[in-house]
Structures are given as structure tokens and as C-alpha cells.
Design a protein around this motif. Structure first.
Motif, PDB file in Angstrom:
ATOM      1  N   VAL A 199       0.842  -1.200   0.000  1.00 31.82           N
ATOM      2  CA  VAL A 199       0.000   0.000   0.000  1.00 31.82           C
ATOM      3  C   VAL A 199       0.879   1.253   0.000  1.00 31.82           C
ATOM      4  CG1 VAL A 199      -1.717   1.331   1.278  1.00 31.82           C
ATOM      5  CG2 VAL A 199      -1.939  -1.152   1.145  1.00 31.82           C
ATOM      6  N   ALA A 200       1.911   1.255   0.859  1.00 30.96           N
ATOM      7  CA  ALA A 200       2.794   2.423   0.967  1.00 30.96           C
ATOM      8  C   ALA A 200       3.483   2.737  -0.357  1.00 30.96           C
ATOM      9  CB  ALA A 200       3.833   2.179   2.065  1.00 30.96           C
ATOM     10  N   GLN A 201       3.992   1.699  -1.024  1.00 33.26           N
ATOM     11  CA  GLN A 201       4.663   1.914  -2.310  1.00 33.26           C
ATOM     12  C   GLN A 201       3.712   2.543  -3.317  1.00 33.26           C
ATOM     13  OE1 GLN A 201       6.074  -2.006  -3.286  1.00 33.26           O
ATOM     14  NE2 GLN A 201       6.927  -2.219  -1.236  1.00 33.26           N
ATOM     15  N   ALA A 209      12.645   5.220   4.764  1.00 37.66           N
ATOM     16  CA  ALA A 209      12.793   6.574   5.313  1.00 37.66           C
ATOM     17  C   ALA A 209      13.185   7.564   4.217  1.00 37.66           C
ATOM     18  CB  ALA A 209      13.837   6.564   6.426  1.00 37.66           C
ATOM     19  N   ILE A 210      13.987   7.126   3.259  1.00 30.56           N
ATOM     20  CA  ILE A 210      14.350   7.991   2.134  1.00 30.56           C
ATOM     21  C   ILE A 210      13.110   8.333   1.305  1.00 30.56           C
ATOM     22  CG2 ILE A 210      15.671   8.108  -0.023  1.00 30.56           C
ATOM     23  CD1 ILE A 210      17.780   6.329   1.337  1.00 30.56           C
ATOM     24  N   GLY A 211      12.225   7.346   1.113  1.00 29.66           N
ATOM     25  CA  GLY A 211      10.994   7.595   0.372  1.00 29.66           C
ATOM     26  C   GLY A 211      10.105   8.628   1.057  1.00 29.66           C
ATOM     27  N   LEU A 248       2.239  16.535   2.554  1.00 27.96           N
ATOM     28  CA  LEU A 248       2.816  16.191   3.862  1.00 27.96           C
ATOM     29  C   LEU A 248       1.987  15.114   4.558  1.00 27.96           C
ATOM     30  CD1 LEU A 248       3.870  19.703   5.220  1.00 27.96           C
ATOM     31  CD2 LEU A 248       5.383  17.849   4.465  1.00 27.96           C
ATOM     32  N   ILE A 249       0.679  15.183   4.423  1.00 31.62           N
ATOM     33  CA  ILE A 249      -0.176  14.135   4.997  1.00 31.62           C
ATOM     34  C   ILE A 249       0.133  12.791   4.330  1.00 31.62           C
ATOM     35  CG2 ILE A 249      -2.561  13.296   5.121  1.00 31.62           C
ATOM     36  CD1 ILE A 249      -3.403  16.214   5.577  1.00 31.62           C
ATOM     37  N   ALA A 291       4.745   6.656   6.178  1.00 33.51           N
ATOM     38  CA  ALA A 291       5.496   6.174   7.342  1.00 33.51           C
ATOM     39  C   ALA A 291       4.663   5.206   8.174  1.00 33.51           C
ATOM     40  CB  ALA A 291       5.953   7.361   8.182  1.00 33.51           C
ATOM     41  N   ALA A 292       3.398   5.529   8.382  1.00 32.06           N
ATOM     42  CA  ALA A 292       2.544   4.683   9.217  1.00 32.06           C
ATOM     43  C   ALA A 292       2.335   3.299   8.600  1.00 32.06           C
ATOM     44  CB  ALA A 292       1.196   5.369   9.433  1.00 32.06           C
ATOM     45  N   LEU A 293       2.252   3.240   7.281  1.00 28.36           N
ATOM     46  CA  LEU A 293       1.993   1.955   6.615  1.00 28.36           C
ATOM     47  C   LEU A 293       3.168   0.988   6.718  1.00 28.36           C
ATOM     48  CD1 LEU A 293       0.149   3.283   3.442  1.00 28.36           C
ATOM     49  CD2 LEU A 293      -0.826   1.753   5.177  1.00 28.36           C
ATOM     50  N   GLY A 294       4.360   1.497   6.937  1.00 32.59           N
ATOM     51  CA  GLY A 294       5.516   0.619   7.072  1.00 32.59           C
ATOM     52  C   GLY A 294       5.682   0.017   8.459  1.00 32.59           C
TER      53      GLY A 294
END
Length: 394
Positions: free
Chosen positions: A16-18, A85-87, A172-173, A179-182
Motif C-alpha cells: 500500500v505504501a509503495q 525513510a528515504i521515500g 505532507l499528509i 510512514a505509518a503503513l511501514g
């Protein structure tokens, strides 16, 4: 061995994050640019951010060697944490630049795409090696369903937030969501599958020695040719047809996500019941019908929000079912000793063929118009359907 449920939950969050970054780039930003008067050729420039996904096979062996050290063990979590974190940082940079600075925001999104593609190498390898064959259908559903949910967030909820908050706060959201999805993967106490210290080191040479890899590359390229070339046209076409960004966001988000996830689940069920080829064929022919209908709508200058919205979400649903079947076929063809490398090659074939088609659409789209472009894509899909059974047998 890792718990199948924990594996699916962890990799599902990463998938999902990707796709949040992909949704922002390939769905959200093109609609914003078109609203600001950008041409299809300018929008196609942004789509160069797909390049890391097209060529990640070049660094996949290095990532797999780090993730699966020669001495044995498994470093999947540290690799995902650092690169992830880079993403997140790249998306923050995109928020602080904005679409008016097209070069800067594109550069930031290229970095984000590079990080996302690199995480995907580790994620795919971990999923293939950690899920037994009987559980891989759930892994495929998490992959495809997660991609649709992430695209819905990045291309749907993102547009709604832009309408309400503006580019910077909305982006920003999205970085916070990323971050939360990881966290489910990074905080899991589930044991990692150990790597054999006597296994051959991951490499492209080892991949290209295997017939299964060449089969997978050919199959992915052909299937993408029939399924995806019209995809980049849909959002700009909806804008030109008079649909608001908020409505497009709702279609991409809440409605599109639901249809995509249902399509992925139905694709997984149908694949288990009927096999991969029937599901891939049914999905491809349904996509041809939808694309042909969009061609007719564009030619007739049809402007029904309900009708065009239905066609757009139908395209997402049938594509989801087809790609679950495709990747179920491919997952078993990846070597457990370098699953990240082999699966990456399949996905790079997807990216390269997609990029070729999308750039052609960008170059010729303004001259030919939506009706011709959708019509040509539908004709290509029919040709692919005719060839697909022979390729599957090969």
C-alpha cells in the motif's frame, strides 16, 4: 517459519505504501497539472518517474546480497526501514516544492520512486520466500489489492485533500501515511526466514540462466501491452470531460479502491478455481470492452459523470483481477535463493512496456485525441488476447 497472516499483513502495508507514491505521481499530479492547463506532453514528462521501476533490476542483486548475507540470516527489516525513510523524505521534499516547479517536484518524486522500487525488491523477495505455495494467493491479493488501495489514497484522497488544504499540506499528509503503513512490517516480532549460507549469491546472470525467468518477462510484457496503455489517458480525459478534481478523487479513492480490492479478491478466488489463463483472458477482454466504450464516449463527446465514472472504475476492477492471476503464475517461477531479483525482472518488464506506451500516448495524444488513442489501445488488447494462449503454453 513466519506466520502467513503476519507476512501478509506486513507486506500488505508495504505494498500500500509503495502505491501511495505511485498514486500521487501517476494519478494525482497529472490531474492537478491538467487542471492548471498542462498539455499531455508535459504530463508525460512527470511519468519519467516510472524509470526506477523499469530499471530496478540493475541494483536488485546488490539489494538481495545485502538482505541475504553470505554468512546466512535475513536483513529484510533494516533494508526496508532505511530505504523507506528515504521515500518519506522525498515526499516531504515534493510537498515543499510544488507542481509549479515541475522539474523540482519531478526530481523529488524520482527519488521517492527509487526508494519505493528498492523497498519493493526486498518486499517481493521476502513474500516469495516466506509464503508456502498454498498461501501465495493471499500474498498476490495483498500485492494487487494493496496497490489499488495505495493508488486510491495517493490518487484519490490526495486530490480531495488538495482541494481542501492545498498541495503542501496534502502532500505532507501523504508522507505521514507512508510512514505509518511501514510500521506493521518493521515492528513485527514474526521471525524472518533464514537464508542458506551455501546458496548461490543473487545475480542477474543466475536469473537469465533460467527459462522460467525468460517466460515471465515475455508474459508480463505481452499482458501489460493489452491492459495498461490506456490507463494514463483516463484521468486527463475525465478532467477534459468536465469532471471536478474532487469527484475524480472520490472515484479513484473510495469507489475505485473498493472495486479494485473486490477485483483482486475475485481474481484470487477465480484463479484458485479455474487457473490463471481463463482469468487473465476474461480480464483482458473486459478491459478491451471498457477501453472501446471510452473511445466511443470521447468521439461522441459524452459528458455524463456517472457513465464515465462507471467506465473508469470498471477498468480498475477488471485490471486488478487479471494481474492477481498474472502474478500468481509468476510467483512460482521465482527462485527462492534470489526471489527479489527474479520477481524484480518481471516487474521491470511491466514498467518498461508501460513507459513505452505512456510516452507514445504523451507524444501523439494531443494530435490524435482521446477517441483515437482509446480505440488503438482496444485494438492492441484484442491482438494480445489472440496471442496469450500460445505464450502461456510456451
Amino acid at each position: 517459519m513466519p506466520s502467513p497472516a503476519a507476512v501478509v499483513l506486513g507486506v500488505g502495508g508495504l505494498y500500500v505504501a509503495q502505491s501511495v507514491i505511485g498514486g500521487v505521481t501517476f494519478q494525482g499530479l497529472p490531474a492537478v497539472l491538467r487542471k492548471d492547463g498542462a498539455s499531455l506532453n508535459e504530463i508525460a514528462f512527470v511519468l519519467l518517474t516510472v524509470l526506477p521501476w523499469s530499471f530496478k533490476f540493475l541494483w536488485a542483486p546488490a539489494i538481495e546480497r545485502i538482505r541475504l548475507p553470505a554468512a546466512g540470516g535475513n536483513r529484510s527489516r533494516p533494508v526496508v526501514g532505511v530505504i523507506g525513510a528515504i521515500g518519506v523524505a522525498a515526499l516531504v521534499a515534493a510537498a515543499l516544492t510544488g507542481p509549479s516547479m515541475l522539474g523540482a517536484v519531478t526530481a523529488a518524486l524520482v527519488v521517492g520512486a527509487f526508494a519505493s522500487a528498492t523497498v519493493d525488491i526486498a518486499c517481493d523477495g521476502y513474500a516469495v520466500e516466506s509464503l508456502a505455495e498454498k498461501h501465495r494467493g493471499w500474498g498476490n491479493a495483498a500485492q494487487v489489492g494493496g496497490a489499488y488501495l495505495g493508488s486510491a489514497i495517493g490518487g484519490g484522497a490526495f486530490l480531495i485533500l488538495i482541494d481542501q488544504l492545498g498541495w503542501r499540506d496534502a502532500t505532507l499528509i501523504m508522507a505521514g501515511v507512508l510512514a505509518a503503513l511501514g510500521l506493521p512490517f518493521l515492528l513485527s516480532r514474526n521471525p524472518l526466514r533464514p537464508h542458506r549460507s551455501d546458496a548461490e549469491r543473487p545475480s542477474l546472470k543466475a536469473a537469465f540462466r533460467r527459462r522460467e525467468v525468460w517466460f515471465g518477462i515475455a508474459l508480463v510484457g505481452l499482458y501489460v501491452l493489452g491492459q495498461k496503455w490506456a490507463m494514463v489517458l483516463i484521468q486527463p480525459y475525465l478532467v477534459d470531460a468536465g469532471m471536478s478534481l474532487s469527484l475524480i478523487g472520490i472515484l479513484n479513492g473510495f469507489v475505485g479502491a473498493g472495486v479494485g480490492i473486490v477485483g483482486a479478491l475475485l481474481g484470487g478466488w477465480a484463479t484458485k478455481r479455474h487457473g490463471t489463463l481463463p482469468v487473465m483472458m476474461a480480464s483482458l477482454l473486459a478491459q478491451v470492452a471498457v477501453t472501446a466504450a471510452l473511445s466511443v464516449a470521447a468521439y461522441a463527446t459524452w459528458k455524463s459523470d456517472a457513465g464515465l465514472g462507471a467506465l473508469a472504475i470498471a477498468s480498475s476492477g477488471v485490471m486488478a483481477a487479471g494481474f492477481v492471476a498474472l502474478y500468481a503464475e509468476l510467483m512460482g517461477r521465482a527462485s527462492l535463493d534470489q526471489a527479489g531479483v527474479d520477481f524484480t525482472l518481471f516487474q521491470c518488464a511491466d514498467g518498461v512496456v508501460s513507459l513505452i506506451g505512456w510516452q507514445l500516448v504523451g507524444v501523439f495524444g494531443d494530435a490524435l485525441g482521446f477517441a483515437w488513442c482509446f480505440g488503438i489501445a482496444a485494438a492492441i488488447g484484442l491482438g494480445v488476447a489472440a496471442l496469450l494462449p500460445a505464450v502461456m503454453r510456451g
